[in-house]
Design an enzyme around this catalytic site. Structure first.
Site, PDB file in Angstrom:
ATOM      1  N   TYR A  60       0.846  -1.189   0.000  1.00  0.00           N
ATOM      2  CA  TYR A  60       0.000   0.000   0.000  1.00  0.00           C
ATOM      3  C   TYR A  60       0.889   1.249   0.000  1.00  0.00           C
ATOM      4  O   TYR A  60       1.568   1.539   0.995  1.00  0.00           O
ATOM      5  CB  TYR A  60      -0.899   0.031   1.230  1.00  0.00           C
ATOM      6  CG  TYR A  60      -2.078  -0.926   1.212  1.00  0.00           C
ATOM      7  CD1 TYR A  60      -2.342  -1.730   0.107  1.00  0.00           C
ATOM      8  CD2 TYR A  60      -2.934  -1.027   2.300  1.00  0.00           C
ATOM      9  CE1 TYR A  60      -3.413  -2.599   0.098  1.00  0.00           C
ATOM     10  CE2 TYR A  60      -4.015  -1.883   2.298  1.00  0.00           C
ATOM     11  CZ  TYR A  60      -4.246  -2.679   1.191  1.00  0.00           C
ATOM     12  OH  TYR A  60      -5.323  -3.543   1.186  1.00  0.00           O
ATOM     13  N   PHE A 218     -14.440  -2.886  -0.034  1.00  0.00           N
ATOM     14  CA  PHE A 218     -15.480  -2.220  -0.822  1.00  0.00           C
ATOM     15  C   PHE A 218     -16.842  -2.321  -0.125  1.00  0.00           C
ATOM     16  O   PHE A 218     -17.855  -2.651  -0.748  1.00  0.00           O
ATOM     17  CB  PHE A 218     -15.596  -2.812  -2.237  1.00  0.00           C
ATOM     18  CG  PHE A 218     -14.418  -2.591  -3.127  1.00  0.00           C
ATOM     19  CD1 PHE A 218     -13.497  -1.590  -2.866  1.00  0.00           C
ATOM     20  CD2 PHE A 218     -14.225  -3.367  -4.260  1.00  0.00           C
ATOM     21  CE1 PHE A 218     -12.407  -1.382  -3.686  1.00  0.00           C
ATOM     22  CE2 PHE A 218     -13.138  -3.168  -5.093  1.00  0.00           C
ATOM     23  CZ  PHE A 218     -12.218  -2.169  -4.811  1.00  0.00           C
ATOM     24  N   PRO A 219     -16.924  -2.061   1.183  1.00  0.00           N
ATOM     25  CA  PRO A 219     -18.206  -2.211   1.883  1.00  0.00           C
ATOM     26  C   PRO A 219     -19.244  -1.174   1.473  1.00  0.00           C
ATOM     27  O   PRO A 219     -20.435  -1.371   1.716  1.00  0.00           O
ATOM     28  CB  PRO A 219     -17.812  -2.027   3.354  1.00  0.00           C
ATOM     29  CG  PRO A 219     -16.599  -1.157   3.307  1.00  0.00           C
ATOM     30  CD  PRO A 219     -15.854  -1.594   2.085  1.00  0.00           C
ATOM     31  N   GLY A 221     -19.064  -0.034  -1.770  1.00  0.00           N
ATOM     32  CA  GLY A 221     -18.982  -0.111  -3.216  1.00  0.00           C
ATOM     33  C   GLY A 221     -17.573   0.234  -3.641  1.00  0.00           C
ATOM     34  O   GLY A 221     -16.721   0.570  -2.826  1.00  0.00           O
ATOM     35  N   GLY A 222     -17.313   0.131  -4.935  1.00  0.00           N
ATOM     36  CA  GLY A 222     -15.947   0.273  -5.390  1.00  0.00           C
ATOM     37  C   GLY A 222     -15.641   1.546  -6.128  1.00  0.00           C
ATOM     38  O   GLY A 222     -16.521   2.191  -6.709  1.00  0.00           O
ATOM     39  N   PRO A 225     -14.397   1.160 -12.061  1.00  0.00           N
ATOM     40  CA  PRO A 225     -15.559   1.026 -12.942  1.00  0.00           C
ATOM     41  C   PRO A 225     -16.038  -0.427 -12.953  1.00  0.00           C
ATOM     42  O   PRO A 225     -15.238  -1.355 -12.987  1.00  0.00           O
ATOM     43  CB  PRO A 225     -15.004   1.444 -14.317  1.00  0.00           C
ATOM     44  CG  PRO A 225     -13.802   2.279 -14.017  1.00  0.00           C
ATOM     45  CD  PRO A 225     -13.210   1.705 -12.765  1.00  0.00           C
TER      46      PRO A 225
END
Length: 306
Positions: A60, A218-219, A221-222, A225
């Site tokens: 990261y 991604f709780p 959403g991401g 795309p």
């Protein structure tokens, strides 16, 4: 008559600890690479708000996230009450088409553990997730990166026996892989999962039955795309408006009410968003509201990077 709305349980087990159910995903710290003081302040604020579960990896920000964690959580090598969970299975690749490459071979997994130990400045990693990349958005193993699960678990088990890691988790795996891995003593599974992307419902149920923490990334959403966003759903927006909270908070509150072993790790580089995320644990959802949210259509993640 519906039962009164109540918040979800505030804590849940993870490995040999009990942690606050909303943790912090450190990936977004790399957005503050040129503003290190802000990154340090953000993580300190997370701890002030009660965060005691931080998810990270040496890749990261090419080590930046771990460096910030080391400064904030373990000054001068002292221990604290924050459970830092890291992962292996990928490595930084600053000159490649993507900022990381797969590192799935056993010797690469061992090297990844050593890199995380150095980056965090510790002698033992409490939990290490094996990022298999069998499912979810992201790269897929090819060539010599297609490695048998048993070979990977063998090296992680050896590292656990050596005392370099405390427990083993899995990330981006299928239900079959989880079943095969259970004898190794899996303590958590980290897959992409949200209100609008619930393909792994059977895996979540198996984790609950086995006492395994379900740690969705991604709780909300991401950012990629093709990864659906919970905050785009009209039903979620309507519920949020009716309760006077944000759609993102409803996304997190639903997860906490959905199953008791769910421990979301929303990431952010913004203090206000961090505070909103942590406040989601106090949102009460009654049975009727939960039924309305449960009826939202689940869609598969469609993106694959690389």
């Amino acid at each position: 008559m519906n039962p009164p709305a109540t918040p979800a349980a505030p804590t849940a087990p993870l490995a040999d600890r009990t942690v606050l159910r909303i943790g912090y995903g450190a990936l977004q710290l790399e957005r503050l690479r040129d503003r290190r003081d802000e990154a340090v302040a953000l993580l300190r604020r997370a701890v002030e708000l009660g965060v005691d579960h931080v998810d990270t990896a040496e890749f990261y920000g090419f080590g930046f996230a771990n460096d910030v964690i080391r400064e904030v959580l373990r000054p001068e090598g002292s221990e604290d009450d924050v459970l830092v969970v890291t992962k292996v299975g990928a490595a930084p690749d600053p000159d490649g088409p993507l900022p990381l490459r797969l590192a799935q071979r056993p010797e690469q997994l061992r090297a990844g553990v050593e890199e995380n130990l150095r980056g965090l400045g510790v002698d033992r990693l409490p939990v290490v997730n094996l990022r298999r990349l069998d499912s979810g958005p992201g790269l897929r193993p090819e060539g010599d990166q297609v490695v048998d699960l048993d070979d990977q678990l063998a090296v992680l088990t050896a590292l656990r026996d050596e005392g370099k890691i405390g427990a083993i988790g899995l990330s981006c795996v299928t239900l079959d892989v989880l079943r095969r891995a259970l004898p190794a003593g899996i303590v958590c599974v980290q897959n992409a999962y949200s209100l609008v992307s619930r393909d792994d419902e059977d895996m979540l149920k198996l984790c609950a039955a086995e006492g395994i923490a379900w740690v969705p990334f991604f709780p909300i959403g991401g950012a990629f795309p093709g990864v659906p966003k919970v905050t785009d759903e009209p039903t979620v927006r309507a519920v949020a408006e009716s309760l006077g909270v944000t759609p993102a908070q409803i996304a997190l509150a639903w997860l906490l009410h959905h199953a008791p072993n769910v421990l979301p790790i929303p990431g952010t580089a913004d203090v206000a968003h961090l505070e909103d995320n942590m406040a989601a644990g106090e949102i009460a959802l009654d049975a009727a509201t939960l039924a309305t949210l449960d009826a939202v259509e689940s869609r598969s993640n469609e993106v694959a990077l690389g």
